[in-house]
Structure formats: C-alpha cells, structure tokens
Design a protein around this motif. Structure first.
Motif, mmCIF file in Angstrom:
data_model
loop_
_atom_site.group_PDB
_atom_site.id
_atom_site.type_symbol
_atom_site.label_atom_id
_atom_site.label_comp_id
_atom_site.label_asym_id
_atom_site.label_seq_id
_atom_site.Cartn_x
_atom_site.Cartn_y
_atom_site.Cartn_z
ATOM 1 N N GLY A 68 0.943 -1.200 0.013
ATOM 2 C CA GLY A 68 -0.034 0.055 -0.046
ATOM 3 C C GLY A 68 0.842 1.268 -0.095
ATOM 4 O O GLY A 68 0.574 2.266 -0.604
ATOM 5 N N LEU A 69 1.910 1.264 0.770
ATOM 6 C CA LEU A 69 2.834 2.292 0.825
ATOM 7 C C LEU A 69 3.456 2.476 -0.442
ATOM 8 O O LEU A 69 3.497 3.784 -0.852
ATOM 9 C CB LEU A 69 3.990 2.101 1.919
ATOM 10 C CG LEU A 69 4.866 3.040 2.193
ATOM 11 C CD1 LEU A 69 4.233 4.578 2.307
ATOM 12 C CD2 LEU A 69 6.043 2.733 3.031
ATOM 13 N N ARG A 70 3.958 1.616 -1.132
ATOM 14 C CA ARG A 70 4.535 1.546 -2.484
ATOM 15 C C ARG A 70 3.597 2.327 -3.551
ATOM 16 O O ARG A 70 4.099 3.104 -4.280
ATOM 17 C CB ARG A 70 5.108 0.455 -2.894
ATOM 18 C CG ARG A 70 6.297 -0.076 -2.142
ATOM 19 C CD ARG A 70 6.843 -1.456 -2.861
ATOM 20 N NE ARG A 70 7.885 -1.971 -2.013
ATOM 21 C CZ ARG A 70 7.618 -3.009 -1.486
ATOM 22 N NH1 ARG A 70 6.507 -3.682 -0.914
ATOM 23 N NH2 ARG A 70 8.894 -3.485 -0.597
ATOM 24 N N ARG A 71 2.198 1.926 -3.561
ATOM 25 C CA ARG A 71 1.296 2.186 -4.485
ATOM 26 C C ARG A 71 0.876 3.838 -4.250
ATOM 27 O O ARG A 71 0.972 4.479 -5.111
ATOM 28 C CB ARG A 71 -0.007 1.593 -4.082
ATOM 29 C CG ARG A 71 0.064 0.150 -5.031
ATOM 30 C CD ARG A 71 -1.243 -0.333 -5.153
ATOM 31 N NE ARG A 71 -2.001 -0.549 -3.803
ATOM 32 C CZ ARG A 71 -2.053 -1.745 -2.971
ATOM 33 N NH1 ARG A 71 -0.936 -2.584 -3.268
ATOM 34 N NH2 ARG A 71 -2.365 -1.790 -1.561
ATOM 35 N N ARG A 72 0.980 4.089 -2.865
ATOM 36 C CA ARG A 72 0.597 5.458 -2.654
ATOM 37 C C ARG A 72 1.923 6.369 -3.112
ATOM 38 O O ARG A 72 1.671 7.523 -3.805
ATOM 39 C CB ARG A 72 0.349 5.905 -1.162
ATOM 40 C CG ARG A 72 -1.056 5.273 -0.875
ATOM 41 C CD ARG A 72 -1.359 5.748 0.573
ATOM 42 N NE ARG A 72 -0.693 5.538 1.622
ATOM 43 C CZ ARG A 72 -0.452 4.099 2.387
ATOM 44 N NH1 ARG A 72 -1.277 3.251 2.061
ATOM 45 N NH2 ARG A 72 0.817 4.164 3.164
ATOM 46 N N LEU A 73 3.127 5.929 -2.562
ATOM 47 C CA LEU A 73 4.345 6.756 -3.142
ATOM 48 C C LEU A 73 4.525 6.750 -4.823
ATOM 49 O O LEU A 73 4.779 7.783 -5.324
ATOM 50 C CB LEU A 73 5.424 6.157 -2.509
ATOM 51 C CG LEU A 73 5.730 6.404 -1.082
ATOM 52 C CD1 LEU A 73 6.641 5.494 -0.523
ATOM 53 C CD2 LEU A 73 5.765 7.539 -0.792
ATOM 54 N N ARG A 74 4.052 5.807 -5.245
ATOM 55 C CA ARG A 74 4.003 5.719 -6.936
ATOM 56 C C ARG A 74 3.092 7.019 -7.564
ATOM 57 O O ARG A 74 3.361 7.537 -8.282
ATOM 58 C CB ARG A 74 3.888 4.600 -7.517
ATOM 59 C CG ARG A 74 4.855 3.516 -7.209
ATOM 60 C CD ARG A 74 4.798 2.137 -8.188
ATOM 61 N NE ARG A 74 5.808 1.352 -7.629
ATOM 62 C CZ ARG A 74 5.630 0.134 -7.057
ATOM 63 N NH1 ARG A 74 4.416 -0.168 -6.828
ATOM 64 N NH2 ARG A 74 6.929 -0.506 -6.705
ATOM 65 N N THR A 75 1.847 6.825 -6.774
ATOM 66 C CA THR A 75 0.763 7.744 -7.236
ATOM 67 C C THR A 75 1.302 9.289 -7.030
ATOM 68 O O THR A 75 1.248 10.080 -8.019
ATOM 69 C CB THR A 75 -0.462 7.452 -6.483
ATOM 70 O OG1 THR A 75 -0.824 5.998 -6.993
ATOM 71 C CG2 THR A 75 -1.686 8.524 -6.928
ATOM 72 N N ARG A 76 1.911 9.484 -5.868
ATOM 73 C CA ARG A 76 2.249 10.791 -5.461
ATOM 74 C C ARG A 76 3.460 11.390 -6.710
ATOM 75 O O ARG A 76 3.393 12.348 -6.818
ATOM 76 C CB ARG A 76 2.590 10.908 -4.120
ATOM 77 C CG ARG A 76 3.021 12.236 -3.552
ATOM 78 C CD ARG A 76 3.692 12.104 -2.138
ATOM 79 N NE ARG A 76 2.691 11.333 -1.508
ATOM 80 C CZ ARG A 76 2.863 11.239 -0.155
ATOM 81 N NH1 ARG A 76 4.101 11.574 0.440
ATOM 82 N NH2 ARG A 76 2.219 10.634 0.668
ATOM 83 N N ALA A 77 4.440 10.176 -6.765
ATOM 84 C CA ALA A 77 5.538 10.358 -7.790
ATOM 85 C C ALA A 77 5.146 10.939 -9.184
ATOM 86 O O ALA A 77 5.565 11.787 -9.749
ATOM 87 C CB ALA A 77 6.613 9.248 -7.729
#
Length: 81
Positions: A68-77
């Motif tokens: 979940g953290l990776r998905r949120r960070l990719r979206t933010r990036a």
C-alpha cells in the motif's frame, strides 16, 4: 534551457549517446534528472521512516502495508512529474 559543460563532461555525455542507450544528450540529461528525483524522494521516505523509528511508537509492518505504501508513493511521484 541551455547547459554548458566542460569538455570532459561534454565528451562523456556524447559517449553515452553514442553507446546507443540514449537518442540524444537531452534524453540522457532527462534520465539523470529523473534518477535524482527518485533519489530525493527515497531520501525523504527514509527520513520519515527514521522519524517513525525514533518516535518510540512500535509499529509492525506486514507485506500488505508495504504494498500500500509503495502504491501511494508511486501515485504521488506520478503527480509530481
């Protein structure tokens, strides 16, 4: 945007382009900037993780939380680009 480089660096960039990995000097520089952006984001994440570790609050992270953290960070990036 124009960038001036000393001959040594200019030759290096031209070697990278002539290797076939990049189609132009601009593409090579864009790739470097993207890599630096990722590195900067990684450093910010590491600082946040360290802050959390030093907060004294125990947190157990499981694989689903990391995903979940990776998905949120990719979206933010992606939004930042």
């Amino acid at each position: 945007m124009n960038i001036s480089l000393p001959d040594v660096l200019k030759n290096f960039v031209e070697e990278q382009v002539s290797s076939g990995k990049y189609s132009s000097a601009s593409e090579y520089v864009r790739e470097l900037v993207r890599a630096e952006q990722k590195n900067h984001e990684r450093e910010k994440i590491e600082l946040k993780l360290l802050e959390g570790l030093h907060s004294g609050e125990p947190v157990e992270l499981n694989p689903d939380m990391w995903d979940g953290l990776r998905r949120r960070l990719r979206t933010r990036a992606k939004k930042a680009v």
